[in-house]
Design a protein around this motif. Structure first.
Motif, short mmCIF file in Angstrom:
data_model
loop_
_atom_site.label_atom_id
_atom_site.label_comp_id
_atom_site.label_asym_id
_atom_site.label_seq_id
_atom_site.Cartn_x
_atom_site.Cartn_y
_atom_site.Cartn_z
N THR A 257 100.36 -84.89 23.89
CA THR A 257 101.08 -85.34 22.70
C THR A 257 102.50 -84.81 22.69
O THR A 257 102.72 -83.60 22.86
CB THR A 257 100.37 -84.87 21.41
OG1 THR A 257 99.03 -85.40 21.40
CG2 THR A 257 101.09 -85.37 20.18
N GLY A 259 105.51 -84.50 20.21
CA GLY A 259 105.78 -84.59 18.78
C GLY A 259 107.13 -84.04 18.40
O GLY A 259 107.63 -83.10 19.02
N ASP A 260 107.74 -84.63 17.37
CA ASP A 260 109.01 -84.11 16.86
C ASP A 260 108.90 -83.92 15.35
O ASP A 260 107.93 -84.32 14.72
CB ASP A 260 110.16 -85.07 17.21
CG ASP A 260 110.01 -86.44 16.57
OD1 ASP A 260 110.08 -86.53 15.33
OD2 ASP A 260 109.83 -87.43 17.32
N SER A 312 103.18 -91.73 13.01
CA SER A 312 104.43 -91.27 12.42
C SER A 312 104.37 -91.33 10.91
O SER A 312 103.59 -92.11 10.33
CB SER A 312 105.60 -92.12 12.93
OG SER A 312 106.83 -91.61 12.46
N THR A 318 107.30 -87.78 14.35
CA THR A 318 106.53 -88.78 15.11
C THR A 318 105.78 -88.07 16.24
O THR A 318 106.29 -87.12 16.84
CB THR A 318 107.47 -89.85 15.70
OG1 THR A 318 108.18 -90.49 14.65
CG2 THR A 318 106.69 -90.88 16.51
N GLN A 319 104.56 -88.55 16.51
CA GLN A 319 103.77 -88.03 17.63
C GLN A 319 103.34 -89.21 18.50
O GLN A 319 102.78 -90.18 18.01
CB GLN A 319 102.53 -87.29 17.14
CG GLN A 319 102.80 -86.03 16.34
CD GLN A 319 103.19 -86.32 14.91
OE1 GLN A 319 102.62 -87.20 14.28
NE2 GLN A 319 104.19 -85.61 14.40
N THR A 321 100.94 -90.00 21.74
CA THR A 321 99.84 -89.38 22.47
C THR A 321 99.41 -90.24 23.64
O THR A 321 99.11 -91.44 23.46
CB THR A 321 98.64 -89.14 21.54
OG1 THR A 321 99.05 -88.30 20.45
CG2 THR A 321 97.49 -88.47 22.29
#
Length: 327
Positions: A257, A259-260, A312, A318-319, A321
């Motif tokens: 994943t 992510g941010d 998201s 947002t992620q 995967t």
């Protein structure tokens, strides 16, 4: 088929049967003459010839019907099959399967060409816009104009790279080498490739990937996917934010994943993020968005046999995967 050609084809196909029938007739006549003293050969010859003509007539009708159906099979997308006739079922049933396979393939190729033409048309349009802006900025010569030129030049470079990647994707099977890849090294390499973007945007990477985990993929193409996702994560992050890359294992395989903690995506835009040239609300706020990056990520993941999912929430980040097979 003409009558003469039909007769010639029939004689060619049945020549062995005709010779065998003629030989059998001669043997019967000789046997009748030797053992029974029968001198009259006209009657058995007449009966034999009559039976042979009946047999050839029936065969001619069947051959004519068969050749007619073969002629129809050249253009017909589907033929009616007589399930009670074994030969008919085997021959024309197989031809129907071949027709269906080719029609499906032709449809796929047509759709692929149409989609590719649409993509390249949009790319050309985007690049023409950048060229126009550069021309106008060059006439000004101000510091702001130079910033615009650099920005638009970056867009042109990105568009050209995406075009080249799309062309390579068209011939994916020749440029694909599945192998066991160390996931931590793959992620580290992708993060290092975006080091300048991290520094420029003031965003910090955090890698939490098991150094022992290995997955089956193509290192080059998978790295390209990760770089694209990292690029998006950096672009839409706040200054001082963190982009985290985490791995975990479950029954589906290895999950990775990215992510941010950035601006996120509106709920109504999330289902469409993998569509070509879809940028949504973020694309209107950020002019550098092209809407092709995530499309190519999804396309590449499908080709590699990986699954990709995006989650998201507006204002919360947002992620993305990926699911890899570890076997």
């Amino acid at each position: 088929m003409s009558l003469i050609r039909l007769i010639l084809e029939l004689l060619h196909v049945k020549k062995g049967m005709i010779l065998l029938y003629a030989l059998n007739t001669v043997i019967l006549i000789l046997a009748s003459y030797i053992f029974y003293g029968v001198n009259d050969i006209l009657y058995p010859l007449g009966v034999s010839a009559f039976l042979l003509l009946v047999y050839l007539g029936i065969s001619a009708v069947r051959l004519n019907t068969f050749t007619g159906r073969l002629a129809a099979a050249r253009t017909s997308p589907h033929l009616d099959v007589d399930d009670t006739d074994v030969a008919d079922r085997l021959i024309f049933g197989t031809m129907n399967e071949i027709h269906d396979g080719y029609n499906s393939r032709i449809y796929q190729l047509g759709s692929s060409v149409k989609e590719r033409n649409s993509l390249f048309s949009q790319w050309i349009h985007n690049m023409k816009v950048s060229v126009s802006i550069i021309d106008l900025a060059a006439e000004s010569g101000s510091a702001e104009a130079l910033r615009d030129i650099r920005e638009e030049n970056g867009k042109l470079t990105q568009s050209l790279e995406e075009c080249l990647n799309m062309l390579r994707l068209e011939d994916f099977s020749r440029d694909y080498r599945p192998e066991k890849v160390n996931l931590h090294r793959l992620v580290t390499k992708a993060v290092n490739a975006r080091k300048r973007d991290f520094i420029y945007m003031g965003v910090y990477p955090k890698i939490a990937v098991d150094e022992q985990v290995e997955v089956y993929t193509d290192g080059k193409w998978c790295g390209s996917m990760l770089e694209q996702v990292l690029s998006n994560a950096i672009k839409y992050s706040h200054k001082g934010g963190t982009v985290t890359v985490v791995s975990q294992m479950n029954e589906a395989g290895v999950l990775l994943t990215v992510g941010d903690e950035g601006i996120g995506i509106d709920p109504e835009d999330v289902p469409r993020v993998f569509e070509p040239f879809f940028t949504g609300k973020n694309g209107r706020d950020y002019r550098s968005a092209t809407g092709i990056g995530l499309y190519m990520v999804k396309y590449t993941a499908d080709k590699l046999g990986h699954s990709v999912r995006l989650d998201s929430q507006r204002g919360a980040g947002t992620q993305v995967t990926f699911t890899f097979s570890a076997k």
